[in-house]
Structures are given as C-alpha cells and as structure tokens.
Design a protein around this motif. Structure first.
Motif, PDB file in Angstrom:
ATOM      1  N   GLY A  26      43.265  42.437  74.530  1.00 21.60           N
ATOM      2  CA  GLY A  26      43.268  42.194  73.091  1.00 21.60           C
ATOM      3  C   GLY A  26      42.291  43.076  72.338  1.00 21.60           C
ATOM      4  O   GLY A  26      42.646  43.688  71.317  1.00 21.60           O
ATOM      5  N   ASN A  27      41.052  43.155  72.805  1.00 25.62           N
ATOM      6  CA  ASN A  27      40.045  43.983  72.125  1.00 25.62           C
ATOM      7  C   ASN A  27      40.414  45.464  72.175  1.00 25.62           C
ATOM      8  O   ASN A  27      40.225  46.195  71.204  1.00 25.62           O
ATOM      9  CB  ASN A  27      38.665  43.764  72.731  1.00 25.62           C
ATOM     10  N   TYR A  28      40.934  45.909  73.312  1.00 25.51           N
ATOM     11  CA  TYR A  28      41.358  47.298  73.492  1.00 25.51           C
ATOM     12  C   TYR A  28      42.448  47.658  72.479  1.00 25.51           C
ATOM     13  O   TYR A  28      42.353  48.666  71.771  1.00 25.51           O
ATOM     14  CB  TYR A  28      41.841  47.457  74.936  1.00 25.51           C
ATOM     15  N   CYS A  29      43.476  46.825  72.400  1.00 22.73           N
ATOM     16  CA  CYS A  29      44.587  47.085  71.472  1.00 22.73           C
ATOM     17  C   CYS A  29      44.124  47.006  70.017  1.00 22.73           C
ATOM     18  O   CYS A  29      44.525  47.827  69.188  1.00 22.73           O
ATOM     19  CB  CYS A  29      45.722  46.096  71.724  1.00 22.73           C
ATOM     20  N   THR A  30      43.258  46.046  69.726  1.00 23.99           N
ATOM     21  CA  THR A  30      42.750  45.899  68.366  1.00 23.99           C
ATOM     22  C   THR A  30      41.945  47.131  67.951  1.00 23.99           C
ATOM     23  O   THR A  30      42.065  47.605  66.821  1.00 23.99           O
ATOM     24  CB  THR A  30      41.897  44.625  68.244  1.00 23.99           C
ATOM     25  N   ALA A  31      41.138  47.658  68.860  1.00 24.88           N
ATOM     26  CA  ALA A  31      40.339  48.846  68.544  1.00 24.88           C
ATOM     27  C   ALA A  31      41.238  50.033  68.208  1.00 24.88           C
ATOM     28  O   ALA A  31      40.981  50.767  67.246  1.00 24.88           O
ATOM     29  CB  ALA A  31      39.414  49.186  69.710  1.00 24.88           C
ATOM     30  N   ILE A  32      42.295  50.216  68.976  1.00 22.61           N
ATOM     31  CA  ILE A  32      43.222  51.319  68.705  1.00 22.61           C
ATOM     32  C   ILE A  32      43.848  51.145  67.325  1.00 22.61           C
ATOM     33  O   ILE A  32      43.861  52.077  66.508  1.00 22.61           O
ATOM     34  CB  ILE A  32      44.312  51.397  69.791  1.00 22.61           C
ATOM     35  N   ALA A  33      44.358  49.955  67.057  1.00 24.14           N
ATOM     36  CA  ALA A  33      45.027  49.707  65.779  1.00 24.14           C
ATOM     37  C   ALA A  33      44.066  49.842  64.603  1.00 24.14           C
ATOM     38  O   ALA A  33      44.413  50.440  63.572  1.00 24.14           O
ATOM     39  CB  ALA A  33      45.675  48.322  65.785  1.00 24.14           C
ATOM     40  N   ARG A  34      42.850  49.314  64.730  1.00 25.05           N
ATOM     41  CA  ARG A  34      41.880  49.403  63.615  1.00 25.05           C
ATOM     42  C   ARG A  34      41.449  50.840  63.371  1.00 25.05           C
ATOM     43  O   ARG A  34      41.213  51.218  62.223  1.00 25.05           O
ATOM     44  CB  ARG A  34      40.673  48.518  63.888  1.00 25.05           C
ATOM     45  N   ASN A  35      41.309  51.637  64.424  1.00 26.92           N
ATOM     46  CA  ASN A  35      40.947  53.042  64.236  1.00 26.92           C
ATOM     47  C   ASN A  35      41.996  53.775  63.421  1.00 26.92           C
ATOM     48  O   ASN A  35      41.682  54.640  62.610  1.00 26.92           O
ATOM     49  CB  ASN A  35      40.773  53.746  65.583  1.00 26.92           C
ATOM     50  N   ILE A  36      43.238  53.442  63.633  1.00 25.21           N
ATOM     51  CA  ILE A  36      44.326  54.115  62.913  1.00 25.21           C
ATOM     52  C   ILE A  36      44.492  53.548  61.512  1.00 25.21           C
ATOM     53  O   ILE A  36      44.649  54.290  60.548  1.00 25.21           O
ATOM     54  CB  ILE A  36      45.643  54.013  63.714  1.00 25.21           C
ATOM     55  N   LEU A  37      44.440  52.236  61.405  1.00 23.28           N
ATOM     56  CA  LEU A  37      44.796  51.585  60.143  1.00 23.28           C
ATOM     57  C   LEU A  37      43.616  51.299  59.221  1.00 23.28           C
ATOM     58  O   LEU A  37      43.773  51.250  58.012  1.00 23.28           O
ATOM     59  CB  LEU A  37      45.541  50.272  60.428  1.00 23.28           C
ATOM     60  N   GLY A  38      42.451  51.040  59.779  1.00 20.10           N
ATOM     61  CA  GLY A  38      41.288  50.714  58.955  1.00 20.10           C
ATOM     62  C   GLY A  38      41.379  49.346  58.307  1.00 20.10           C
ATOM     63  O   GLY A  38      40.611  49.041  57.404  1.00 20.10           O
ATOM     64  N   SER A  39      42.289  48.518  58.759  1.00 18.91           N
ATOM     65  CA  SER A  39      42.493  47.202  58.171  1.00 18.91           C
ATOM     66  C   SER A  39      42.595  46.174  59.289  1.00 18.91           C
ATOM     67  O   SER A  39      43.450  46.302  60.173  1.00 18.91           O
ATOM     68  CB  SER A  39      43.785  47.196  57.340  1.00 18.91           C
ATOM     69  N   ARG A  40      41.766  45.151  59.229  1.00 20.08           N
ATOM     70  CA  ARG A  40      41.768  44.112  60.253  1.00 20.08           C
ATOM     71  C   ARG A  40      43.101  43.377  60.278  1.00 20.08           C
ATOM     72  O   ARG A  40      43.664  43.126  61.341  1.00 20.08           O
ATOM     73  CB  ARG A  40      40.624  43.132  60.016  1.00 20.08           C
ATOM     74  N   GLU A  41      43.626  43.050  59.101  1.00 19.97           N
ATOM     75  CA  GLU A  41      44.870  42.286  59.026  1.00 19.97           C
ATOM     76  C   GLU A  41      46.044  43.078  59.604  1.00 19.97           C
ATOM     77  O   GLU A  41      46.832  42.552  60.397  1.00 19.97           O
ATOM     78  CB  GLU A  41      45.180  41.880  57.577  1.00 19.97           C
ATOM     79  N   ILE A  73      52.142  51.513  73.044  1.00 20.24           N
ATOM     80  CA  ILE A  73      52.899  50.645  72.129  1.00 20.24           C
ATOM     81  C   ILE A  73      52.106  50.392  70.853  1.00 20.24           C
ATOM     82  O   ILE A  73      52.613  50.559  69.748  1.00 20.24           O
ATOM     83  CB  ILE A  73      53.272  49.308  72.811  1.00 20.24           C
ATOM     84  N   VAL A  74      50.842  49.975  71.000  1.00 18.39           N
ATOM     85  CA  VAL A  74      50.051  49.636  69.808  1.00 18.39           C
ATOM     86  C   VAL A  74      49.791  50.873  68.959  1.00 18.39           C
ATOM     87  O   VAL A  74      49.782  50.804  67.734  1.00 18.39           O
ATOM     88  CB  VAL A  74      48.742  48.895  70.173  1.00 18.39           C
TER      89      VAL A  74
END
Length: 186
Positions: A26-41, A73-74
């Motif tokens: 979960g943390n790994y995938c969240t880090a990837i997504a936040r780096n790209i998107l800059g948005s927690r939601e 995927i993420v």
C-alpha cells in the motif's frame, strides 16, 4: 506474507489477496501515485484501482515480481489520471518537472519508424542502466520511473539536493551520448 502466497490468493479468487496486497504494498503504490499526481485523494483512488486491476489481471497473468507488477499498474493509472487532470487545467506533482528534464532526450513525436525502433531503444536503455552503479541506477530510476522529487531522492541516498541534481544531469548527458553512439536520433 510472501509474494507467491499473495499471487496464489488472486488465482484462488480469495478476497484476502487485496488486503494482503494493501498491507504489503500500500505505501509503495501510494508513493508512486502521489509522486505523479501530487494529490492524496487522487493517489488513494489510483491505489484502489490498482488492486482492482491486479484482481482482474490475475489470472491469467502470474507476475514473477509482484512489486514491479503493481508498480506498473499504479504508475499507468496515475499517468492516465494526470492526463485527465491536466486536460482540465488541474494537476501538480513531479511529472511536469521530470518530463521537462527528459525533453532533451525524446522529441515527443511519434511516427512509424520510431515505433519500430522502440524495442531496440528499450534494450539500449536497459543496457545503459545495467552499466551504472547500483546507487546511480537507483537515483535514475527513482526520478524517471517513480517520479520521486529531488529532495526525496537526496534523503533516500543521504546526499544533498544539488548533488542529486548534478548526478541526474550527468546521467542524462551520459544516456544521451550512449544512445547517440548506438545510432538513435534524439
């Protein structure tokens, strides 16, 4: 739980697969997504969609490296969300900066010949990355695959931000020279 057991849960269609995936990655995938998107939601939504994507892909696919499978995927979901957000004049994150840094290496123009050469280019980049020290490879991949910020990379490697920026600049130049020597028009 080890990755083989998690993958088997997906193959058995056991809903515990998603909980095990979330706990371990979960943390790994969240880090990837936040780096790209800059948005927690938006990142949380992409991570949830990642679990659904993994559920839908297994079976028939049985990934050998679950972290890379989930990361891909993420990352793809996040890039799609980023494109959607910026099409509507929204967005943020590290992606615009990372793309600007790589602009000198790729023209952004797609034609048939470039698509045919894509596999050769991928092999050449893989070979280039294989020639780097583990630390430099980690810095490069952190920035240009995971879109990590300079400050995050510096903290991860115990370096100053200026040193990370200089290392990335040198690696981009080195990659440019490496690809040019092998006949790729950049």
């Amino acid at each position: 739980m080890d990755d083989a057991k998690i993958v088997q849960l997906y193959w058995d269609r056991d809903e515990q697969a998603i909980a095990a995936t979330a706990q371990k990655y979960g943390n790994y995938c969240t880090a990837i997504a936040r780096n790209i998107l800059g948005s927690r939601e938006d990142a949380e939504e992409c991570v949830s969609d990642t679990y659904i994507g993994a559920w839908n892909a297994m079976p028939p696919h049985r990934p050998h490296i679950l972290s890379a499978f989930l990361g891909k995927i993420v990352r793809n979901l996040s890039l799609n969300r980023y494109r959607h957000n910026t099409a509507e004049k929204r967005g943020g994150g590290e992606l615009p900066v990372v793309l600007d840094e790589l602009r000198e290496l790729v023209s952004g123009k797609e034609d048939v010949e470039q698509e045919i050469d894509r596999r050769e280019l991928v092999r050449a980049i893989d070979a280039f990355l294989g020639s780097l020290s583990p630390e430099k490879r980690s810095i490069f991949v952190s920035r240009y695959w995971y879109t990590a910020s300079i400050s995050a990379i510096a903290a991860q490697h115990g370096m100053k931000e200026g040193a990370v920026s200089m290392t990335l600049s040198r690696l981009r130049r080195k990659l440019h020279d490496y690809l040019t020597e092998r006949g790729f028009a950049l």
